[in-house]
Scaffold this active site. Structure first.
Site, PDB file in Angstrom:
ATOM      1  N   CYS A 142       0.837  -1.210   0.000  1.00 33.08           N
ATOM      2  CA  CYS A 142       0.000   0.000   0.000  1.00 33.08           C
ATOM      3  C   CYS A 142       0.869   1.257   0.000  1.00 33.08           C
ATOM      4  O   CYS A 142       1.381   1.663   1.050  1.00 33.08           O
ATOM      5  CB  CYS A 142      -0.921  -0.017   1.219  1.00 33.08           C
ATOM      6  SG  CYS A 142      -1.946   1.466   1.359  1.00 33.08           S
ATOM      7  N   CYS A 145      -0.369   4.170   2.116  1.00 34.91           N
ATOM      8  CA  CYS A 145      -0.091   4.049   3.550  1.00 34.91           C
ATOM      9  C   CYS A 145       1.390   4.297   3.861  1.00 34.91           C
ATOM     10  O   CYS A 145       1.708   4.899   4.880  1.00 34.91           O
ATOM     11  CB  CYS A 145      -0.425   2.645   4.054  1.00 34.91           C
ATOM     12  SG  CYS A 145      -1.942   1.960   3.377  1.00 34.91           S
ATOM     13  N   ASP A 146       2.287   3.814   3.014  1.00 36.06           N
ATOM     14  CA  ASP A 146       3.700   3.735   3.418  1.00 36.06           C
ATOM     15  C   ASP A 146       4.654   4.644   2.654  1.00 36.06           C
ATOM     16  O   ASP A 146       5.835   4.714   2.999  1.00 36.06           O
ATOM     17  CB  ASP A 146       4.192   2.278   3.265  1.00 36.06           C
ATOM     18  CG  ASP A 146       3.441   1.337   4.202  1.00 36.06           C
ATOM     19  OD1 ASP A 146       2.942   1.825   5.230  1.00 36.06           O
ATOM     20  OD2 ASP A 146       3.347   0.140   3.902  1.00 36.06           O
TER      21      ASP A 146
END
Ligand code: NAP
Length: 321
Positions: A142, A145-146
């Site tokens: 993801c 997200c990261d």
């Protein structure tokens, strides 16, 4: 009559299947509506966030929160309002002639008037050495997200679909360079998204290339790659590998019951309804686009509200409390 009453007592208003943000949010709403939901947590519970370190995009946590802590908080909140947790998988769901749903688990059958399915999806993996070892330590599924953990670093995105294009383009906001590694010499992605990625100066595509191993010590330091046209293996220095090779929705146990699309996602009507009255879906079991904790949580909320209205005999959501 007594027997019927007894049978009636065994029928729950709602069973929720799946314990990621979608299922747990549905449980919080359903329990606050006094529906005493049974939540089938699964044998490995908590969903994808259990394998995530820092979650920085869930509203309300300006300093971030560890994925497992976020999930434990949701579980506590669901239990507080009366959700009954069961650590079992749903193996089959069927509908009796009288409309009652039967959720079968290894421990036995559970009967319910309505069911909310929130079993999510699993990011497809390559199945190569180092991939699991470095998951959360340089291997991610993801970028949204990261990506922020890779400021001024070199990373690789694997895949040639829209997700790979989107993730690679997003990563260029942080990373100094982004490789897209694709196994063929043509993208599957839509033209517009492929063009956007190809135009980006920070992106370099490695065509006809497969990843054979993730390399590193504590965290990822590189990839062993193989050019299948030149038949040549080499090492590529990167700090992160983002997998964007598709997701597999967890719907294998539903194929006889629900309408699924060609990729196995549940087809919906009016947001979270399925082709079976009284069966609702939330999260990645039906969403292959957004795939965020916050969007699946929102689906869980909608599914619980819909189930409540449906149980009350009204299919419309008029006022939300
Ligand atoms: P996808 O379209 O199925 O693409 C998966 C990509 O991964 C393909 O290029 C495939 O290669 C590659 N791949 C699959 N297995 C592999 C393996 N074992 N090793 C190496 N490569 C592998 O998946 P997606 O990109 O996640 O998209 C899913 C759906 O969501 C699509 O309908 C897409 O349009 C949609 N989506 C839309 C948006 C948007 O509109 N903003 C954003 C993201 C996704 P091959 O091409 O060689 O098969």
């Amino acid at each position: 009559m007594e027997d019927q009453k007894k049978e009636g007592n065994n029928i729950n208003d709602v069973v929720i299947v799946g314990s990621g943000p979608a299922g747990l949010t549905a449980a919080i709403y359903a329990s606050r509506a006094r529906l005493s939901p049974i939540l089938l947590m699964g044998e490995t519970w908590g969903g994808q966030l259990m394998n995530t370190t820092e979650v920085e995009n869930f509203p309300g946590f300006p300093d971030g929160i560890k994925g497992p802590d976020l999930m434990l908080g949701m579980i506590k909140q669901a239990e507080k309002f009366g959700t009954i947790l069961k650590y079992a998988n749903a193996e089959k769901i069927s509908v009796q002639e009288n409309g009652i749903k039967v959720v079968s688990t290894k421990e036995g059958d559970i009967q319910a008037r309505s069911v909310i399915l929130a079993t999510g999806s699993i990011p497809r993996k390559l199945g190569i050495p180092g991939e699991d070892k470095f998951y959360g330590k340089g291997v991610s599924t993801c970028a949204t997200c990261d990506a922020a953990f890779y400021k001024e670093k070199v990373v690789a995105v694997i895949g040639g679909g829209d997700s790979a294009m989107e993730e690679a383009t997003f990563l260029t906001r942080f990373a100094s360079k982004v490789y897209i590694i694709h196994r063929r010499e043509e993208f599957r992605a839509s033209k517009i998204m492929a063009e956007r990625a190809l135009k980006n100066e920070k992106i370099e595509v490695l065509w006809n290339t497969e990843v054979r191993e993730v390399l590193g010590e504590e965290t990822v330091t590189g990839l062993k790659i193989f050019n299948n046209k030149e038949n040549k293996e080499s090492n590529l220095d990167v700090s992160g590998m983002f997998l964007a090779i598709g997701h597999i929705p967890s719907t294998q146990f539903l194929t006889d019951l629900l309408d699924l699309d060609e990729n196995g996602y549940v087809k919906t009507m009016n947001d979270v309804e399925t082709n079976v009255p009284g069966i609702f879906v939330a999260g990645e079991i039906q969403d292959h686009v957004y795939k965020q904790a916050i969007t699946t949580a929102a689906d869980g909320c909608k599914a619980a509200l819909k189930a409540q209205r449906w149980l009350e005999g009204s299919e419309e959501i008029k006022n939300v409390w």
